[in-house]
Design a protein around this motif. Structure first.
Motif, PDB file in Angstrom:
ATOM      1  N   THR A 169      20.402 -11.491 -57.871  1.00 64.07           N
ATOM      2  CA  THR A 169      21.535 -12.391 -57.703  1.00 64.07           C
ATOM      3  C   THR A 169      21.746 -13.190 -58.965  1.00 64.07           C
ATOM      4  O   THR A 169      20.818 -13.772 -59.517  1.00 64.07           O
ATOM      5  CB  THR A 169      21.287 -13.337 -56.522  1.00 64.07           C
ATOM      6  OG1 THR A 169      21.040 -12.532 -55.367  1.00 64.07           O
ATOM      7  CG2 THR A 169      22.481 -14.231 -56.290  1.00 64.07           C
ATOM      8  N   HIS A 203      34.833 -11.796 -49.544  1.00 59.47           N
ATOM      9  CA  HIS A 203      33.391 -11.925 -49.439  1.00 59.47           C
ATOM     10  C   HIS A 203      32.954 -13.077 -48.538  1.00 59.47           C
ATOM     11  O   HIS A 203      31.827 -13.081 -48.074  1.00 59.47           O
ATOM     12  CB  HIS A 203      32.795 -12.113 -50.841  1.00 59.47           C
ATOM     13  CG  HIS A 203      32.853 -10.870 -51.666  1.00 59.47           C
ATOM     14  ND1 HIS A 203      31.932  -9.862 -51.559  1.00 59.47           N
ATOM     15  CD2 HIS A 203      33.757 -10.449 -52.585  1.00 59.47           C
ATOM     16  CE1 HIS A 203      32.229  -8.894 -52.382  1.00 59.47           C
ATOM     17  NE2 HIS A 203      33.335  -9.218 -53.022  1.00 59.47           N
ATOM     18  N   GLU A 261      23.678  -3.451 -54.465  1.00 62.34           N
ATOM     19  CA  GLU A 261      24.496  -4.592 -54.875  1.00 62.34           C
ATOM     20  C   GLU A 261      25.812  -4.164 -55.522  1.00 62.34           C
ATOM     21  O   GLU A 261      26.320  -4.810 -56.441  1.00 62.34           O
ATOM     22  CB  GLU A 261      23.717  -5.514 -55.805  1.00 62.34           C
ATOM     23  CG  GLU A 261      22.527  -6.166 -55.119  1.00 62.34           C
ATOM     24  CD  GLU A 261      22.022  -7.393 -55.847  1.00 62.34           C
ATOM     25  OE1 GLU A 261      22.807  -8.000 -56.597  1.00 62.34           O
ATOM     26  OE2 GLU A 261      20.854  -7.729 -55.656  1.00 62.34           O
ATOM     27  N   ARG A 264      28.741  -6.743 -55.066  1.00 60.04           N
ATOM     28  CA  ARG A 264      28.762  -7.861 -56.001  1.00 60.04           C
ATOM     29  C   ARG A 264      29.171  -7.403 -57.403  1.00 60.04           C
ATOM     30  O   ARG A 264      29.993  -8.051 -58.058  1.00 60.04           O
ATOM     31  CB  ARG A 264      27.379  -8.520 -56.068  1.00 60.04           C
ATOM     32  CG  ARG A 264      27.302  -9.686 -57.050  1.00 60.04           C
ATOM     33  CD  ARG A 264      25.883 -10.222 -57.148  1.00 60.04           C
ATOM     34  NE  ARG A 264      24.966  -9.245 -57.697  1.00 60.04           N
ATOM     35  CZ  ARG A 264      24.810  -9.023 -59.002  1.00 60.04           C
ATOM     36  NH1 ARG A 264      25.534  -9.685 -59.888  1.00 60.04           N
ATOM     37  NH2 ARG A 264      23.953  -8.119 -59.423  1.00 60.04           N
ATOM     38  N   LYS A 267      32.874  -6.266 -57.247  1.00 63.33           N
ATOM     39  CA  LYS A 267      33.768  -7.148 -56.494  1.00 63.33           C
ATOM     40  C   LYS A 267      34.571  -6.352 -55.458  1.00 63.33           C
ATOM     41  O   LYS A 267      35.796  -6.437 -55.373  1.00 63.33           O
ATOM     42  CB  LYS A 267      34.734  -7.877 -57.437  1.00 63.33           C
ATOM     43  CG  LYS A 267      34.041  -8.638 -58.563  1.00 63.33           C
ATOM     44  CD  LYS A 267      33.088  -9.689 -58.035  1.00 63.33           C
ATOM     45  CE  LYS A 267      32.437 -10.459 -59.177  1.00 63.33           C
ATOM     46  NZ  LYS A 267      31.391 -11.391 -58.701  1.00 63.33           N
TER      47      LYS A 267
END
Length: 606
Positions: A169, A203, A261, A264, A267
């Motif tokens: 993250t 999100h 991921e 993320r 997007k």
């Protein structure tokens, strides 16, 4: 888009001004702070050069001025949001961080990747890219000559080696500890203004309803215990498909995208993601084998083969005169060697690879002059159909979850998806294996063409993985493919055609079919990947469980043949290959059962 108000002093007046420096966000695959573009310094008096504009911090006008010492901070923010740079209010999004000082106000925001934000930036006449600003490009460095794609050369920047740390993250870019607590209310107000414009399916939402009314709760999906074994080769795909008969593919794809991921990094809009993958799984026919369960199984196979550490034996110098053992390659997952764009393309292609499969082989479609065979000139008929129709589905506005890719990424993504899907044509099976074997001494995973070749091996192994699964799963897949073959045989009988070998339900020869399929199709690919170190070997095992399962299952079919048929009966490898999908043939020998550990195999037999 990030904004910072930097104080400057005008020598001719007493008015203190601030420059608005808009830094274009460069979305790299890592999204690390170090990868963001840095804008060069500019004169604060220029109103038309790039991102630089002068704005009085007092927001002065002919009738009203706001005093910094006595005016409220909320009024100042209101003036800044509604004052001269009108487009500022349009592009604020995400979480805002506010820093205050006597003569300056700093606002840093995280962008919302939405189409309306992008269009508002393009339509804003006061904010445009300056001559010294860099366009947003990916950190994937394409080769100078890309003959396979025909893509233009992308301006290269220093390319970072991707690693698993890229999936952590991202740390906050702002230091909120420097903010004054007295302004907490204003910060909360700014954040509310930012998130109030987020649309359904972004999100911040946890419940997504697709265009056809299918509901997905992302919180439930993230904690679903059924997908906790997704990294296991014995993943209970049939058990999960019974629980989610209509959504097994979309749920598994979401879980794998989350693990990598990809939401993320790129997007991805969950709403468009679920719109596409649910529409995709609905397009799979309700037939015994080439259905949405098979697509989910192939996707799982690609994930397993790419997520576990392997030790590729590429470019290792072989010196028979040397007494020293060859240097051991550090263990690393293939996922860590591929770019995230390549990874997303591989997973997407796995889900798409048999879309709208009619349950008939290419040879059958060519023989009956099916319209798909005519359209694709009898070449890779089904594979071209799967790729073309699923891509049309993806290009619909409500399904276009890759909308945030830039043009170069979009072309590369499409090229990779098509290459992966077309590689599942068994007519290319042995050509791909021979190309890989010839390339091994010089292979380098830093080269994009070599990564593409490895990706083809992964999706091919995942596509024919049934004999490498534990016998219980392998037997279920065997029963399903045989039933689909028998349905084609029934169709051939009705049309007055010669029934394809092994497709006559009145003359079932399951053991012979599987023995030849393993020996002539699965084993050569598994052997090439095993000898090159591309099959994961989990702790406690001497060999990959794929290799162990394949040899165990093969022996079981041989034993059944010996107990059922004449000892002199042999299998025709060429005919079996025509049965499975294509007309290709091989004379490869069956793998030697002695290559397995006797102790492990005896445990599997029990």
């Amino acid at each position: 888009m990030s904004f910072s108000f930097l104080p400057t002093t005008n020598s001719t007046t007493t008015t203190t001004t601030s420059t608005v420096r808009m830094l274009p966000t460069r979305r790299s695959e890592s999204h690390s702070p170090a990868s963001r573009c840095k804008s060069a310094g500019h004169s604060s008096s220029s109103l038309s050069n790039g991102f630089i504009h002068s704005i009085p911090t007092s927001a002065a006008s002919s009738t009203q001025r706001v005093n910094h010492r006595q005016g409220s901070l909320d009024q100042l923010i209101f003036k800044l949001l509604t004052g001269k740079p009108k487009c500022l209010a349009k592009v604020l999004g995400g979480s805002g961080v506010l820093n205050t000082s006597k003569n300056s106000v700093a606002i840093q925001t995280t962008p919302i990747v939405e189409r309306d934000v992008v269009s508002s930036l393009q339509n804003c006449s006061e904010v445009r890219y300056g001559a010294n600003s860099k366009p947003r490009i990916t950190n994937i460095t394409f080769s100078t000559v890309t003959s396979a794609t025909g893509l233009p050369t992308v301006p290269a920047e220093p390319n970072k080696a991707r690693s698993s740390s890229y999936w952590k993250t991202e740390a906050s870019h702002s230091q909120s500890s420097n903010n004054n607590d007295t302004h907490g209310t204003s910060v909360d107000l700014l954040r509310k203004l930012s998130v109030s414009r987020k649309e359904s399916g972004s999100h911040v939402d946890t419940v997504v309803t697709t265009i056809d009314g299918q509901r997905y709760d992302t919180k439930e999906l993230d904690s679903d215990p059924d997908f906790q074994e997704v990294a296991e080769w014995a993943f209970p795909i049939f058990q999960i498909s019974r629980k989610y008969p209509k959504t097994v593919l979309s749920r598994l794809t979401y879980n794998i995208f989350q693990q990598a991921e990809l939401f993320r990094i790129f997007k991805v809009s969950p709403l468009k993601f679920f719109n596409f993958f649910h529409s995709l799984e609905k397009g799979y026919w309700e037939i015994p084998y080439h259905n949405r369960i098979h697509a989910a199984d192939v996707l799982h196979g690609c994930y397993y083969l790419s997520v576990h550490p392997v030790r590729p034996q590429f470019g290792v110098a072989k010196s028979p005169d040397s007494l020293l053992p060859a240097p051991q390659t550090p263990a690393a997952s293939i996922m860590s060697q591929m770019s995230t764009l390549e990874l997303m393309a591989l997973f997407t292609a796995a889900a798409m690879h048999d879309y709208d499969h009619p349950g008939r082989t290419n040879a059958f479609l060519v023989q009956v002059e099916d319209k798909k065979a005519i359209l694709y000139n009898d070449r890779s008929v089904l594979e071209n159909h799967h790729a073309a129709e699923s891509w049309k589905l993806l290009c619909r506005t409500e399904n276009h979850f890759i909308e945030n890719l830039d043009p170069a990424e979009m072309k590369r993504f499409r090229y990779l998806v098509l290459e992966y899907i077309l590689a599942t044509d068994l007519k290319q099976h042995f050509e791909i294996i021979m190309t890989f074997n010839d390339r091994i001494p010089d292979m380098d995973l830093q080269v994009e063409s070599d990564r593409l070749l490895v990706g083809k091996l992964l999706i091919k192994m995942a596509d024919i993985n049934s004999p490498t699964k534990p016998y219980g799963l392998h037997r279920q897949w065997t029963d399903r493919i045989c039933e689909e073959f028998y349905e084609q045989g029934d169709d051939e009988r009705k049309r007055g055609l010669t029934i394809t070998p092994y497709m006559d339900r009145g003359d079932a020869q399951v053991a012979k079919l599987q023995d030849s399929f393993i020996a002539h199709v699965v084993s050569p690919l598994a052997q090439a990947m095993n000898e090159s170190g591309l099959l994961p070997i989990l702790p406690g095992l001497e060999n990959s469980e794929l290799w162990i399962n394949m040899n165990h299952n093969h022996r079981k079919w041989k034993e059944e043949i010996e107990s059922t048929y004449e000892p002199t009966t042999t299998c025709n490898g060429g005919s079996v290959n025509g049965v499975i999908e294509e007309e290709s043939a091989s004379t490869s020998d069956s793998p030697d059962p002695r290559r397995d550990s006797p102790s492990l195999d005896s445990e599997l037999s029990q």
